[in-house]
Every structure is written in structure tokens, then in C-alpha cells.
Design a protein around this motif. Structure first.
Motif, PDB file in Angstrom:
ATOM      1  N   ILE A  40      49.386  48.679  56.140  1.00 22.95           N
ATOM      2  CA  ILE A  40      48.186  48.012  56.120  1.00 22.95           C
ATOM      3  C   ILE A  40      47.666  48.502  54.876  1.00 22.95           C
ATOM      4  N   VAL A  41      47.415  49.959  54.573  1.00 26.54           N
ATOM      5  CA  VAL A  41      46.731  50.516  53.372  1.00 26.54           C
ATOM      6  C   VAL A  41      47.389  50.209  52.185  1.00 26.54           C
ATOM      7  N   ALA A  42      48.958  49.929  52.323  1.00 28.32           N
ATOM      8  CA  ALA A  42      49.542  49.544  51.000  1.00 28.32           C
ATOM      9  C   ALA A  42      49.220  48.065  50.629  1.00 28.32           C
ATOM     10  N   TYR A  43      48.978  47.194  51.604  1.00 27.23           N
ATOM     11  CA  TYR A  43      48.400  46.024  51.363  1.00 27.23           C
ATOM     12  C   TYR A  43      47.006  46.076  50.975  1.00 27.23           C
ATOM     13  N   ILE A  44      46.223  46.703  51.282  1.00 27.97           N
ATOM     14  CA  ILE A  44      44.821  46.848  50.746  1.00 27.97           C
ATOM     15  C   ILE A  44      44.912  47.375  49.438  1.00 27.97           C
ATOM     16  N   ALA A  45      45.790  48.246  49.108  1.00 31.40           N
ATOM     17  CA  ALA A  45      45.936  48.751  47.732  1.00 31.40           C
ATOM     18  C   ALA A  45      46.419  47.635  46.538  1.00 31.40           C
ATOM     19  N   LEU A  46      47.077  46.655  47.356  1.00 33.86           N
ATOM     20  CA  LEU A  46      47.439  45.610  46.320  1.00 33.86           C
ATOM     21  C   LEU A  46      46.220  44.671  46.023  1.00 33.86           C
ATOM     22  N   TRP A  47      45.255  44.608  46.781  1.00 33.57           N
ATOM     23  CA  TRP A  47      44.093  43.822  46.501  1.00 33.57           C
ATOM     24  C   TRP A  47      43.592  43.916  44.776  1.00 33.57           C
ATOM     25  N   PRO A  48      43.196  45.090  44.345  1.00 33.55           N
ATOM     26  CA  PRO A  48      42.732  45.017  43.000  1.00 33.55           C
ATOM     27  C   PRO A  48      43.663  44.634  41.937  1.00 33.55           C
ATOM     28  N   ALA A  49      44.807  44.832  42.079  1.00 33.51           N
ATOM     29  CA  ALA A  49      46.184  44.112  41.302  1.00 33.51           C
ATOM     30  C   ALA A  49      46.155  42.477  41.272  1.00 33.51           C
ATOM     31  N   LEU A  50      45.803  41.879  42.824  1.00 41.08           N
ATOM     32  CA  LEU A  50      45.745  40.609  42.950  1.00 41.08           C
ATOM     33  C   LEU A  50      44.566  40.048  42.248  1.00 41.08           C
ATOM     34  N   SER A  51      43.562  40.759  42.444  1.00 41.21           N
ATOM     35  CA  SER A  51      42.085  40.043  41.846  1.00 41.21           C
ATOM     36  C   SER A  51      42.245  40.412  40.262  1.00 41.21           C
ATOM     37  N   ARG A  52      42.765  41.241  39.947  1.00 40.90           N
ATOM     38  CA  ARG A  52      43.178  41.212  38.454  1.00 40.90           C
ATOM     39  C   ARG A  52      43.877  39.915  37.932  1.00 40.90           C
ATOM     40  N   ALA A  53      45.136  39.789  38.649  1.00 44.24           N
ATOM     41  CA  ALA A  53      45.839  38.570  38.180  1.00 44.24           C
ATOM     42  C   ALA A  53      45.136  37.241  38.428  1.00 44.24           C
ATOM     43  N   ASP A  54      44.157  37.184  39.319  1.00 42.37           N
ATOM     44  CA  ASP A  54      43.315  35.967  39.655  1.00 42.37           C
ATOM     45  C   ASP A  54      42.501  35.812  38.473  1.00 42.37           C
ATOM     46  N   VAL A  55      41.915  36.872  38.073  1.00 38.28           N
ATOM     47  CA  VAL A  55      40.702  36.801  36.961  1.00 38.28           C
ATOM     48  C   VAL A  55      41.432  36.526  35.602  1.00 38.28           C
ATOM     49  N   LEU A  56      42.478  37.317  35.531  1.00 41.66           N
ATOM     50  CA  LEU A  56      43.124  36.965  34.174  1.00 41.66           C
ATOM     51  C   LEU A  56      43.862  35.304  34.028  1.00 41.66           C
ATOM     52  N   ALA A  57      44.290  34.900  35.237  1.00 45.83           N
ATOM     53  CA  ALA A  57      44.616  33.507  35.404  1.00 45.83           C
ATOM     54  C   ALA A  57      43.612  32.442  35.051  1.00 45.83           C
ATOM     55  N   PRO A  64      46.189  30.192  43.484  1.00 50.73           N
ATOM     56  CA  PRO A  64      44.734  30.661  43.916  1.00 50.73           C
ATOM     57  C   PRO A  64      44.619  32.008  44.635  1.00 50.73           C
ATOM     58  N   MET A  65      43.714  32.591  44.655  1.00 53.76           N
ATOM     59  CA  MET A  65      43.768  34.036  45.261  1.00 53.76           C
ATOM     60  C   MET A  65      44.086  34.051  46.827  1.00 53.76           C
ATOM     61  N   ALA A  66      43.592  33.225  47.284  1.00 53.16           N
ATOM     62  CA  ALA A  66      44.188  33.176  48.879  1.00 53.16           C
ATOM     63  C   ALA A  66      45.641  33.168  49.062  1.00 53.16           C
ATOM     64  N   GLN A  67      46.277  32.276  48.159  1.00 49.50           N
ATOM     65  CA  GLN A  67      47.741  32.202  48.396  1.00 49.50           C
ATOM     66  C   GLN A  67      48.239  33.557  48.041  1.00 49.50           C
ATOM     67  N   ARG A  68      47.828  34.070  46.945  1.00 46.95           N
ATOM     68  CA  ARG A  68      48.273  35.443  46.431  1.00 46.95           C
ATOM     69  C   ARG A  68      48.398  36.384  47.543  1.00 46.95           C
ATOM     70  N   MET A  69      46.966  36.400  48.348  1.00 48.02           N
ATOM     71  CA  MET A  69      46.776  37.626  49.281  1.00 48.02           C
ATOM     72  C   MET A  69      47.596  37.211  50.662  1.00 48.02           C
ATOM     73  N   ILE A  70      47.987  36.077  50.826  1.00 46.43           N
ATOM     74  CA  ILE A  70      48.763  35.621  52.035  1.00 46.43           C
ATOM     75  C   ILE A  70      50.298  36.118  51.828  1.00 46.43           C
ATOM     76  N   ALA A  71      50.606  35.722  50.516  1.00 46.04           N
ATOM     77  CA  ALA A  71      51.841  36.104  49.884  1.00 46.04           C
ATOM     78  C   ALA A  71      52.221  37.789  50.121  1.00 46.04           C
ATOM     79  N   ALA A  72      51.365  38.326  49.559  1.00 42.98           N
ATOM     80  CA  ALA A  72      51.304  39.857  49.305  1.00 42.98           C
ATOM     81  C   ALA A  72      51.242  40.292  51.028  1.00 42.98           C
ATOM     82  N   PHE A  73      50.608  39.654  51.925  1.00 42.20           N
ATOM     83  CA  PHE A  73      50.686  40.240  53.294  1.00 42.20           C
ATOM     84  C   PHE A  73      52.144  39.848  53.902  1.00 42.20           C
ATOM     85  N   LEU A  74      52.273  38.793  53.759  1.00 39.91           N
ATOM     86  CA  LEU A  74      53.842  38.493  54.374  1.00 39.91           C
ATOM     87  C   LEU A  74      54.862  39.424  53.659  1.00 39.91           C
TER      88      LEU A  74
END
Length: 165
Positions: A40-57, A64-74
Motif C-alpha cells: 500500500i505504501v509502495a502504491y502511494i509512493a507511485l502517486w507523484p510520478a503518476l501525477s507528473r506523467a499526467d501533467v506532462l501528457a 487519463p489519471m484514473a486509468q494510470r492509478m488503477i493500472a498501478a494499483f493492479l
């Protein structure tokens, strides 16, 4: 002792903490709780990089960000059986080297090493999110992996060989 106190103590003396954890009650729920908390902490640690990728895209990005987060969680969730297999393989390898531990102790050692490394994992996530790829991220990634290996091998030594680490 609180789990956060144990994590801090692990950075000072991983062998002593591991011996204390291994002397505790043998419940598979405890091992699973360590692993789930670490993931769970590792998943939370992914959030800044996922957000960065979303902003840069940009707003018209391919994912979309929601799909990135779901894929990372899975993806993180899919690691559950992988870590059980790694723990079993480490126990078998230690057994070939004369270790006297158990599969349960191998799971506790690996899962605790993952959980105790989570402060470094969070730092790595922040560096990935704020700085992106580069030498800083590489340095923090290598340091995080080195700390994980230190905790894991020290714990295996304590569990398998009763070593004073």
C-alpha cells in the motif's frame, strides 16, 4: 512496540529487530499484514510520478489519471504472489546452505524488509514525481535497493543461522 518504532529501530539494528519479530507469535496474518502495508505504501509512493506523467501528457494525453492509478494499483496487487514465491525461494536457498529457519520466518523476514524500507520508497516516489528521471532518481533508487537488501539479508541471517547481525 509500535510498528513505526520498529521501522526506525530497523535502521539502527536490523538483526535485533528481526530476532524480536521472529520470537513473536507465529500468525500468517502478521506476515500478510506486513506485506499488504508495504505494498500500500509502495502504491502511494507511485502517486507523484503518476501525477507528473499526467501533467506532462497534458489534457489530451493518451491515458487519463484514473486509468494510470488503477493500472498501478493492479500492478502492485499482482506482486502479492511474487513476494510469497521469493520468500519460499530464499528459504530453499538458505536450506541448501545449512539454514535452520522455516518458510514462515522467510516470509516474515522478506515482508518486514519491504515494510521497513518504505520510508526510502516514499522518498524515491517524491524524487520521481518532483525531479523525474535523472541521476538523482538513480542514486535514490540504488540506495533504496541497497537498504532493502541490507535488511533482508540481515534478517535471513538471523532467521536461518541465528546470526548476531
Amino acid at each position: 512496540m509500535a510498528i513505526t518504532d520498529d521501522i526506525v529501530a530497523t535502521y539502527r539494528g536490523p538483526g535485533a529487530v528481526m530476532r524480536r519479530l521472529l520470537a513473536g507469535e507465529r500468525h500468517e496474518v502478521r506476515a500478510l499484514a506486513y506485506l499488504l502495508a508495504a505494498l500500500i505504501v509502495a502504491y502511494i509512493a507511485l502517486w507523484p510520478a503518476l501525477s507528473r506523467a499526467d501533467v506532462l501528457a497534458g489534457p489530451d494525453g493518451p491515458v487519463p489519471m484514473a486509468q494510470r492509478m488503477i493500472a498501478a494499483f493492479l500492478g502492485v496487487l499482482a506482486l502479492l504472489p511474487v513476494f510469497y514465491m521469493i520468500a519460499a525461494l530464499s528459504r530453499l536457498a538458505a536450506g541448501f546452505l545449512g539454514g535452520r529457519g522455516s518458510f514462515f520466518s522467510a516470509r516474515i523476514v522478506l515482508f518486514w524488509a519491504l515494510l521497513a524500507t518504505t520510508p526510502m520508497v516514499l522518498l524515491r516516489g517524491l524524487v520521481a514525481g518532483f525531479m523525474g528521471p535523472g541521476p538523482q532518481l538513480s542514486i535514490v533508487s540504488v540506495a533504496t535497493f541497497a537498504v532493502f537488501l541490507w535488511f533482508w539479508f540481515t534478517g535471513l541471517r538471523a532467521a536461518e543461522f541465528g546470526g548476531a547481525a
